[in-house]
Design a protein around this motif. Structure first.
Motif, PDB file in Angstrom:
ATOM      1  N   ALA A  31       0.918  -1.129   0.241  1.00 17.36           N
ATOM      2  CA  ALA A  31       0.011  -0.164  -0.275  1.00 17.36           C
ATOM      3  C   ALA A  31       0.634   1.196   0.008  1.00 17.36           C
ATOM      4  N   VAL A  32       1.927   1.059   0.826  1.00 16.16           N
ATOM      5  CA  VAL A  32       2.807   2.344   0.790  1.00 16.16           C
ATOM      6  C   VAL A  32       3.321   2.761  -0.662  1.00 16.16           C
ATOM      7  N   GLY A  33       3.855   1.625  -1.290  1.00 15.26           N
ATOM      8  CA  GLY A  33       4.235   1.694  -2.667  1.00 15.26           C
ATOM      9  C   GLY A  33       3.203   2.368  -3.529  1.00 15.26           C
ATOM     10  N   ASN A  34       2.048   1.837  -3.668  1.00 16.63           N
ATOM     11  CA  ASN A  34       0.978   2.130  -4.409  1.00 16.63           C
ATOM     12  C   ASN A  34       0.741   3.636  -4.236  1.00 16.63           C
ATOM     13  N   SER A  35       0.644   3.949  -2.791  1.00 14.95           N
ATOM     14  CA  SER A  35       0.276   5.398  -2.609  1.00 14.95           C
ATOM     15  C   SER A  35       1.360   6.331  -3.073  1.00 14.95           C
ATOM     16  N   TYR A  36       2.516   5.982  -2.944  1.00 14.24           N
ATOM     17  CA  TYR A  36       3.737   6.742  -3.518  1.00 14.24           C
ATOM     18  C   TYR A  36       3.742   7.066  -5.160  1.00 14.24           C
ATOM     19  N   GLU A  37       3.384   5.806  -5.650  1.00 17.55           N
ATOM     20  CA  GLU A  37       3.149   5.720  -7.084  1.00 17.55           C
ATOM     21  C   GLU A  37       2.178   6.743  -7.471  1.00 17.55           C
ATOM     22  N   ASP A  38       0.849   6.673  -6.842  1.00 19.29           N
ATOM     23  CA  ASP A  38      -0.150   7.463  -6.926  1.00 19.29           C
ATOM     24  C   ASP A  38       0.243   8.808  -7.033  1.00 19.29           C
ATOM     25  N   GLU A  95       9.001  13.399  -7.803  1.00 21.68           N
ATOM     26  CA  GLU A  95       8.053  12.520  -7.893  1.00 21.68           C
ATOM     27  C   GLU A  95       7.375  12.657  -9.273  1.00 21.68           C
ATOM     28  N   ALA A  96       7.408  13.864  -9.990  1.00 20.57           N
ATOM     29  CA  ALA A  96       7.003  13.694 -11.354  1.00 20.57           C
ATOM     30  C   ALA A  96       7.954  13.026 -12.282  1.00 20.57           C
ATOM     31  N   TYR A  97       9.397  12.636 -11.949  1.00 26.80           N
ATOM     32  CA  TYR A  97       9.990  12.196 -12.751  1.00 26.80           C
ATOM     33  C   TYR A  97       9.922  10.509 -12.684  1.00 26.80           C
ATOM     34  N   VAL A  98       9.663   9.860 -11.327  1.00 22.74           N
ATOM     35  CA  VAL A  98       9.245   8.838 -11.046  1.00 22.74           C
ATOM     36  C   VAL A  98       8.029   8.651 -11.828  1.00 22.74           C
ATOM     37  N   GLY A  99       7.170   9.495 -11.676  1.00 17.93           N
ATOM     38  CA  GLY A  99       5.878   9.402 -12.360  1.00 17.93           C
ATOM     39  C   GLY A  99       5.908   9.145 -13.985  1.00 17.93           C
ATOM     40  N   ALA A 123      13.476   1.335 -13.313  1.00 20.89           N
ATOM     41  CA  ALA A 123      14.358   0.918 -11.915  1.00 20.89           C
ATOM     42  C   ALA A 123      15.547   2.032 -11.813  1.00 20.89           C
ATOM     43  N   ALA A 124      16.195   2.424 -13.035  1.00 21.46           N
ATOM     44  CA  ALA A 124      17.506   3.399 -13.010  1.00 21.46           C
ATOM     45  C   ALA A 124      16.931   4.879 -12.698  1.00 21.46           C
ATOM     46  N   ILE A 125      15.569   4.997 -13.172  1.00 16.13           N
ATOM     47  CA  ILE A 125      15.319   6.515 -12.758  1.00 16.13           C
ATOM     48  C   ILE A 125      14.892   6.485 -11.185  1.00 16.13           C
ATOM     49  N   LYS A 126      14.315   5.402 -10.549  1.00 12.32           N
ATOM     50  CA  LYS A 126      14.077   5.361  -9.388  1.00 12.32           C
ATOM     51  C   LYS A 126      15.101   5.578  -8.483  1.00 12.32           C
ATOM     52  N   VAL A 127      16.384   4.848  -8.697  1.00  6.83           N
ATOM     53  CA  VAL A 127      17.666   5.122  -8.263  1.00  6.83           C
ATOM     54  C   VAL A 127      18.062   6.357  -8.264  1.00  6.83           C
ATOM     55  N   PHE A 128      18.008   7.050  -9.567  1.00  4.05           N
ATOM     56  CA  PHE A 128      18.395   8.480  -9.537  1.00  4.05           C
ATOM     57  C   PHE A 128      17.564   9.279  -8.803  1.00  4.05           C
ATOM     58  N   ALA A 129      16.328   9.318  -8.698  1.00  5.57           N
ATOM     59  CA  ALA A 129      15.421   9.927  -7.923  1.00  5.57           C
ATOM     60  C   ALA A 129      15.818  10.098  -6.401  1.00  5.57           C
ATOM     61  N   SER A 157       1.606  14.005  -9.486  1.00  5.13           N
ATOM     62  CA  SER A 157       2.765  14.975  -9.568  1.00  5.13           C
ATOM     63  C   SER A 157       3.015  15.202 -11.218  1.00  5.13           C
ATOM     64  N   LEU A 158       3.229  14.099 -12.006  1.00  6.60           N
ATOM     65  CA  LEU A 158       3.434  14.304 -13.266  1.00  6.60           C
ATOM     66  C   LEU A 158       2.297  15.028 -13.984  1.00  6.60           C
ATOM     67  N   ALA A 159       1.170  14.580 -13.968  1.00  9.45           N
ATOM     68  CA  ALA A 159      -0.020  15.234 -14.567  1.00  9.45           C
ATOM     69  C   ALA A 159       0.071  16.757 -14.255  1.00  9.45           C
ATOM     70  N   GLU A 160      -0.044  17.084 -13.050  1.00  6.08           N
ATOM     71  CA  GLU A 160      -0.064  18.343 -12.560  1.00  6.08           C
ATOM     72  C   GLU A 160       1.009  19.095 -13.068  1.00  6.08           C
ATOM     73  N   GLU A 161       2.008  18.710 -12.814  1.00 11.03           N
ATOM     74  CA  GLU A 161       3.414  19.476 -13.467  1.00 11.03           C
ATOM     75  C   GLU A 161       3.542  19.755 -15.024  1.00 11.03           C
TER      76      GLU A 161
END
Length: 140
Positions: free
Chosen positions: A5-12, A86-90, A118-124, A17-21
């Motif tokens: 659930a934590v991962g899903n919440s973060y992904e949401d 968050e938008a970059y992970v999005g 996976a590489a973007i998540k490490v970068f983020a 963030s991606l959509a808004e930005e």
């Protein structure tokens, strides 16, 4: 970044963030008219071919050379607007969830979407160079 659930919440949060930005940036820049899209696509093609070579050679998402390539990816993205972490992970989630984006990225290598995500998540997680998240509090 988490599971369950934590991962899903973060992904949401990342998707939102991606959509808004992106919406804010598109509105402020007349649909990114300042971006040389042909050059961006050429640059991404070169970059994705480089990533493919490392992926085929057994590199891991957190390897230094991969993270340097992700920095270049982030720099290309930043020609449009400077995303929050968050938008970059999005964006990596969008690559995985949008059928056309998945097909495009996986045309370079069948594992490109998962590897790049996976590489973007490490970068983020390293957090360098990101804009503050929209609505996030900043300290003086």
């Amino acid at each position: 970044m988490g599971t369950g659930a934590v991962g899903n919440s973060y992904e949401d949060e990342c998707r939102q963030s991606l959509a808004e930005e992106q919406a804010k940036s598109l509105a402020a820049t007349n649909d990114w008219e300042h971006v040389d899209r042909e050059q961006v696509h050429r640059d991404w093609d070169v970059l994705y071919r480089e990533i493919t070579a490392f992926l085929a050679g057994g590199s891991l998402p957190g390897d230094q050379q991969i993270q340097e390539l992700v920095r270049r990816h982030f720099d290309i993205v930043s020609r449009f607007y400077l995303p929050s972490r968050e938008a970059y992970v999005g964006m990596s989630l969008f690559y995985a969830e949008d059928e056309a984006m998945r097909a495009f990225h996986d045309s370079y290598h069948p594992g490109m979407v998962e590897f790049l995500g996976a590489a973007i998540k490490v970068f983020a997680e390293q957090g360098n160079g990101f804009a503050p998240r929209a609505g996030a509090e900043t300290s003086a």
